[in-house]
Design a protein around this motif. Structure first.
Motif, PDB file in Angstrom:
ATOM      1  N   ILE A  44       0.845  -1.192   0.000  1.00  0.00           N
ATOM      2  CA  ILE A  44       0.000   0.000   0.000  1.00  0.00           C
ATOM      3  C   ILE A  44       0.880   1.240   0.000  1.00  0.00           C
ATOM      4  O   ILE A  44       1.848   1.325   0.761  1.00  0.00           O
ATOM      5  CB  ILE A  44      -0.931  -0.004   1.231  1.00  0.00           C
ATOM      6  CG1 ILE A  44      -1.811  -1.264   1.219  1.00  0.00           C
ATOM      7  CG2 ILE A  44      -1.808   1.255   1.250  1.00  0.00           C
ATOM      8  CD1 ILE A  44      -2.590  -1.467   2.505  1.00  0.00           C
ATOM      9  N   LEU A  45       0.545   2.202  -0.853  1.00  0.00           N
ATOM     10  CA  LEU A  45       1.327   3.435  -0.965  1.00  0.00           C
ATOM     11  C   LEU A  45       0.621   4.574  -0.243  1.00  0.00           C
ATOM     12  O   LEU A  45      -0.489   4.981  -0.618  1.00  0.00           O
ATOM     13  CB  LEU A  45       1.549   3.811  -2.424  1.00  0.00           C
ATOM     14  CG  LEU A  45       2.353   5.102  -2.663  1.00  0.00           C
ATOM     15  CD1 LEU A  45       3.747   5.013  -2.038  1.00  0.00           C
ATOM     16  CD2 LEU A  45       2.451   5.414  -4.153  1.00  0.00           C
ATOM     17  N   LEU A  46       1.273   5.080   0.808  1.00  0.00           N
ATOM     18  CA  LEU A  46       0.784   6.213   1.577  1.00  0.00           C
ATOM     19  C   LEU A  46       1.651   7.420   1.234  1.00  0.00           C
ATOM     20  O   LEU A  46       2.876   7.310   1.216  1.00  0.00           O
ATOM     21  CB  LEU A  46       0.865   5.929   3.077  1.00  0.00           C
ATOM     22  CG  LEU A  46       0.337   4.568   3.559  1.00  0.00           C
ATOM     23  CD1 LEU A  46       0.544   4.435   5.059  1.00  0.00           C
ATOM     24  CD2 LEU A  46      -1.123   4.389   3.190  1.00  0.00           C
ATOM     25  N   VAL A  47       1.031   8.563   0.996  1.00  0.00           N
ATOM     26  CA  VAL A  47       1.795   9.742   0.587  1.00  0.00           C
ATOM     27  C   VAL A  47       1.514  10.917   1.516  1.00  0.00           C
ATOM     28  O   VAL A  47       0.355  11.301   1.726  1.00  0.00           O
ATOM     29  CB  VAL A  47       1.484  10.140  -0.868  1.00  0.00           C
ATOM     30  CG1 VAL A  47       2.224  11.429  -1.244  1.00  0.00           C
ATOM     31  CG2 VAL A  47       1.899   9.023  -1.818  1.00  0.00           C
ATOM     32  N   ASP A  48       2.590  11.451   2.064  1.00  0.00           N
ATOM     33  CA  ASP A  48       2.525  12.708   2.815  1.00  0.00           C
ATOM     34  C   ASP A  48       2.686  13.837   1.788  1.00  0.00           C
ATOM     35  O   ASP A  48       3.790  14.208   1.420  1.00  0.00           O
ATOM     36  CB  ASP A  48       3.642  12.745   3.851  1.00  0.00           C
ATOM     37  CG  ASP A  48       3.711  14.076   4.597  1.00  0.00           C
ATOM     38  OD1 ASP A  48       2.868  14.962   4.337  1.00  0.00           O
ATOM     39  OD2 ASP A  48       4.633  14.241   5.423  1.00  0.00           O
ATOM     40  N   GLU A  49       1.556  14.353   1.331  1.00  0.00           N
ATOM     41  CA  GLU A  49       1.543  15.436   0.346  1.00  0.00           C
ATOM     42  C   GLU A  49       1.224  16.759   1.035  1.00  0.00           C
ATOM     43  O   GLU A  49       0.497  17.601   0.508  1.00  0.00           O
ATOM     44  CB  GLU A  49       0.517  15.143  -0.762  1.00  0.00           C
ATOM     45  CG  GLU A  49       0.746  15.939  -2.036  1.00  0.00           C
ATOM     46  CD  GLU A  49      -0.249  15.600  -3.135  1.00  0.00           C
ATOM     47  OE1 GLU A  49       0.124  15.703  -4.309  1.00  0.00           O
ATOM     48  OE2 GLU A  49      -1.412  15.230  -2.825  1.00  0.00           O
ATOM     49  N   ALA A  50       1.786  16.918   2.230  1.00  0.00           N
ATOM     50  CA  ALA A  50       1.507  18.117   3.023  1.00  0.00           C
ATOM     51  C   ALA A  50       1.798  19.387   2.246  1.00  0.00           C
ATOM     52  O   ALA A  50       1.086  20.384   2.386  1.00  0.00           O
ATOM     53  CB  ALA A  50       2.333  18.092   4.308  1.00  0.00           C
ATOM     54  N   HIS A  51       2.832  19.359   1.415  1.00  0.00           N
ATOM     55  CA  HIS A  51       3.239  20.561   0.690  1.00  0.00           C
ATOM     56  C   HIS A  51       2.741  20.568  -0.750  1.00  0.00           C
ATOM     57  O   HIS A  51       3.279  21.303  -1.585  1.00  0.00           O
ATOM     58  CB  HIS A  51       4.761  20.685   0.723  1.00  0.00           C
ATOM     59  CG  HIS A  51       5.287  20.958   2.090  1.00  0.00           C
ATOM     60  ND1 HIS A  51       5.412  22.222   2.605  1.00  0.00           N
ATOM     61  CD2 HIS A  51       5.695  20.121   3.080  1.00  0.00           C
ATOM     62  CE1 HIS A  51       5.876  22.161   3.826  1.00  0.00           C
ATOM     63  NE2 HIS A  51       6.055  20.895   4.148  1.00  0.00           N
ATOM     64  N   GLY A  52       1.704  19.792  -1.047  1.00  0.00           N
ATOM     65  CA  GLY A  52       1.263  19.701  -2.434  1.00  0.00           C
ATOM     66  C   GLY A  52      -0.219  19.857  -2.663  1.00  0.00           C
ATOM     67  O   GLY A  52      -0.737  19.404  -3.691  1.00  0.00           O
ATOM     68  N   ALA A  53      -0.939  20.502  -1.747  1.00  0.00           N
ATOM     69  CA  ALA A  53      -2.389  20.649  -1.925  1.00  0.00           C
ATOM     70  C   ALA A  53      -2.742  21.464  -3.166  1.00  0.00           C
ATOM     71  O   ALA A  53      -3.850  21.368  -3.683  1.00  0.00           O
ATOM     72  CB  ALA A  53      -3.005  21.305  -0.694  1.00  0.00           C
ATOM     73  N   ILE A  82      -3.588   6.350  -0.256  1.00  0.00           N
ATOM     74  CA  ILE A  82      -4.050   7.363   0.694  1.00  0.00           C
ATOM     75  C   ILE A  82      -3.098   8.551   0.599  1.00  0.00           C
ATOM     76  O   ILE A  82      -1.883   8.391   0.519  1.00  0.00           O
ATOM     77  CB  ILE A  82      -4.073   6.857   2.156  1.00  0.00           C
ATOM     78  CG1 ILE A  82      -4.811   5.534   2.279  1.00  0.00           C
ATOM     79  CG2 ILE A  82      -4.731   7.896   3.068  1.00  0.00           C
ATOM     80  CD1 ILE A  82      -4.862   4.997   3.707  1.00  0.00           C
ATOM     81  N   VAL A  83      -3.674   9.745   0.640  1.00  0.00           N
ATOM     82  CA  VAL A  83      -2.889  10.977   0.542  1.00  0.00           C
ATOM     83  C   VAL A  83      -3.349  11.937   1.631  1.00  0.00           C
ATOM     84  O   VAL A  83      -4.556  12.145   1.818  1.00  0.00           O
ATOM     85  CB  VAL A  83      -3.077  11.646  -0.837  1.00  0.00           C
ATOM     86  CG1 VAL A  83      -2.307  12.965  -0.903  1.00  0.00           C
ATOM     87  CG2 VAL A  83      -2.628  10.718  -1.955  1.00  0.00           C
ATOM     88  N   VAL A  84      -2.385  12.519   2.344  1.00  0.00           N
ATOM     89  CA  VAL A  84      -2.692  13.545   3.334  1.00  0.00           C
ATOM     90  C   VAL A  84      -2.113  14.865   2.849  1.00  0.00           C
ATOM     91  O   VAL A  84      -0.946  14.936   2.461  1.00  0.00           O
ATOM     92  CB  VAL A  84      -2.114  13.186   4.714  1.00  0.00           C
ATOM     93  CG1 VAL A  84      -2.295  14.338   5.696  1.00  0.00           C
ATOM     94  CG2 VAL A  84      -2.793  11.929   5.258  1.00  0.00           C
ATOM     95  N   GLN A  85      -2.929  15.914   2.861  1.00  0.00           N
ATOM     96  CA  GLN A  85      -2.504  17.244   2.411  1.00  0.00           C
ATOM     97  C   GLN A  85      -2.699  18.272   3.521  1.00  0.00           C
ATOM     98  O   GLN A  85      -3.740  18.288   4.178  1.00  0.00           O
ATOM     99  CB  GLN A  85      -3.324  17.706   1.197  1.00  0.00           C
ATOM    100  CG  GLN A  85      -3.128  16.891  -0.053  1.00  0.00           C
ATOM    101  CD  GLN A  85      -4.095  17.330  -1.150  1.00  0.00           C
ATOM    102  OE1 GLN A  85      -5.165  17.889  -0.877  1.00  0.00           O
ATOM    103  NE2 GLN A  85      -3.727  17.075  -2.394  1.00  0.00           N
TER     104      GLN A  85
END
Length: 489
Positions: free
Chosen positions: A189-198, A217-220
């Protein structure tokens, strides 16, 4: 009435009218003056409420919150979107614990935010670190290569998930589409911390969004690069690899049972601006950035972290987010800490962060052309000053290098094991060979350089002493002056 200490300090800072190249993305609320939806700025105290008839419930949405999340899902390209009122931190905790059980291994980039490490501690998981490539001149973490991800998956076949930071604080975007293909090939499973990419979905000139690349799953951090209030974030999910009921439970577990309607409303306003004006404003922002970078080419002492300024080690770099502005005056003998202070005290410009090498500015759709004009004038002025700076190499020596350029420290205990072991406090210089009982994190950017359970080495000690001597804030030390650290007893 007695002084309101924190409020007074915030008002004092606001009255300085600093030009903002830092978070949050609304830039001191200026975008709400240009786009005054529903008189939003002036009604905030009136809409600070709780779960009453008509306001809906974040943890069981059926009305307005449900509709707002559905619109955000449509705009951001997810199958389902959840508002976060405890920041991206709560989303990172939730996504990690939704796909793991205690004792599971998780593959993570070593340049991850401390929230990822804390999520592994909470979930009692074991980290397997991926080392990013590094620019040796600027000390900046570059990409996590697809090849390194595949090697780690082969070495750790029992790992449950992979966590990638995309893009990084400095705007580096790895080949996430290829990474997603590899992760899914091995049924992980690929989880991405996209905090700086909203903001990435607002222009074809920006890196593809994590969802477009195939993340599960992506978190922004919506508040970082879009006009939402600090601590306002979102979690997006797609596909069938994740147990959504378990994810929803984890979101309830890690978020307040009294969620802020101000934060949720700001997310909704951010989506309104995103939908109605986002692409237009992003086009303007990218033009401002292009003009600024072009003007900087005239000055020999100025180095930008840009395609044209990469050292040889960055030749394999995948892509960059141009809205992140890395500026270095190392050639003038000026450290990033000194440059940040000069910009703030002399020119009224606040950057996002500084380190030994340079400063980072975050440009968003909340910035205007005049901000970039002022920044260009300030950099030109500092670059041409006859003022003598004490070179940071004079202060700390030539042998100190970024931890990203060092080998990843050996670990003796998992982070959670280290957390619960008995500890003692020693002077930093006496800690070589001992096991860290804490996380050491320069802040910002909040990327740990030493984790609980890792063996402390001489290079890390030199670096910590160097950056504290330059005035950088380091979280995790027991005493900033005496440089005390907790180690396993």
């Amino acid at each position: 009435m007695k002084n309101t200490l924190l409020l007074d300090q915030l008002i004092k800072i606001q009255q300085q009218q600093m030009i903002s190249f830092h978070m949050p993305g609304h830039k001191n609320g200026r975008i709400f003056e240009r786009l005054p939806y529903k008189n939003f700025k002036n009604i905030l105290t009136y809409i600070d409420t709780t779960e009453i008839s008509g306001t809906d419930n974040l943890h069981h949405p059926k009305g307005a919150i449900k509709k707002a999340q559905e619109r955000a899902s449509r705009l951001m390209g997810s199958e389902e979107t959840f508002f976060l009122v405890n920041g991206s931190t709560s989303g990172i905790y939730s996504m990690i614990m939704a796909v793991t059980n205690p004792g599971d291994k998780v593959i993570i980039g070593r340049n991850c935010h401390k929230a990822v490490i804390n999520g592994l501690i909470l979930g009692d998981c074991i980290p397997c670190y991926l080392a990013p490539t590094v620019d040796p001149v600027q000390g900046i973490a570059l990409e996590i290569t697809p090849a390194s991800v595949e090697r780690m998956l082969l070495e750790q076949p029992d790992a449950k998930a992979v966590v990638i930071t995309y893009p990084t604080y400095h705007g580096v975007a790895s080949d996430l589409k290829k990474i997603a293909e590899i992760v899914h090939k091995y049924d992980k499973i690929l989880l991405v911390d996209e905090a700086h990419g909203a903001h990435l979905g607002l222009s074809e000139a920006l890196p593809k969004t994590a969802l477009e690349c195939g993340a599960d799953i992506v978190v922004q951090s919506t508040h970082k690069t879009l006009p939402a209030f600090t601590q306002s974030s979102m979690l997006h999910i797609q596909g069938s690899r994740v147990d959504r009921d378990k994810l929803k439970f984890m979101l309830r577990l890690h978020q307040s049972s009294s969620p802020s309607y101000l934060l949720m409303a700001s997310l909704d306003v951010a989506m309104t601006i995103y939908e109605s004006h986002g692409k237009e404003l992003m086009g303007e922002l990218l033009n401002h950035v292009k003009e600024f970078k072009s003007s900087m080419k005239e000055y020999e002492g100025v180095v930008l972290f840009d395609e044209d300024d990469f050292s040889e080690a960055t030749a394999s770099l995948y892509t960059l987010d141009p809205t992140k502005l890395w500026i270095s005056l190392q050639r003038k003998g000026i450290s990033g800490v000194q440059l940040e202070e000069e910009l703030r005290s002399t020119f009224g410009i606040q950057m996002e962060l500084s380190n030994l090498y340079g400063v980072l500015g975050i440009g968003t759709i909340g910035n205007e052309k005049k901000d970039f004009i002022q920044l260009a004038k300030a950099i030109e002025g500092i670059n041409s000053l006859s003022k003598t700076y004490t070179s940071y190499t004079t202060i700390i020596g030539h042998n100190v290098k970024s931890p990203l350029m060092m080998e990843i420290p050996q670990w003796a205990l998992t982070p959670k094991e280290a957390l619960y072991r008995e500890k003692r406090t020693v002077r930093l210089q006496e800690a070589i060979g001992l096991i860290s009982g804490t996380t050491i994190t320069p802040y910002p950017p909040g990327i740990p350089i030493l984790m609980p359970g890792e063996v402390i080495n001489k290079g890390l000690i030199q670096y910590i002493k160097a950056i504290t001597s330059m005035g950088m804030e380091v979280i995790g030390l027991k005493d900033d002056t005496q440089l005390l650290i907790d180690v396993i007893k």
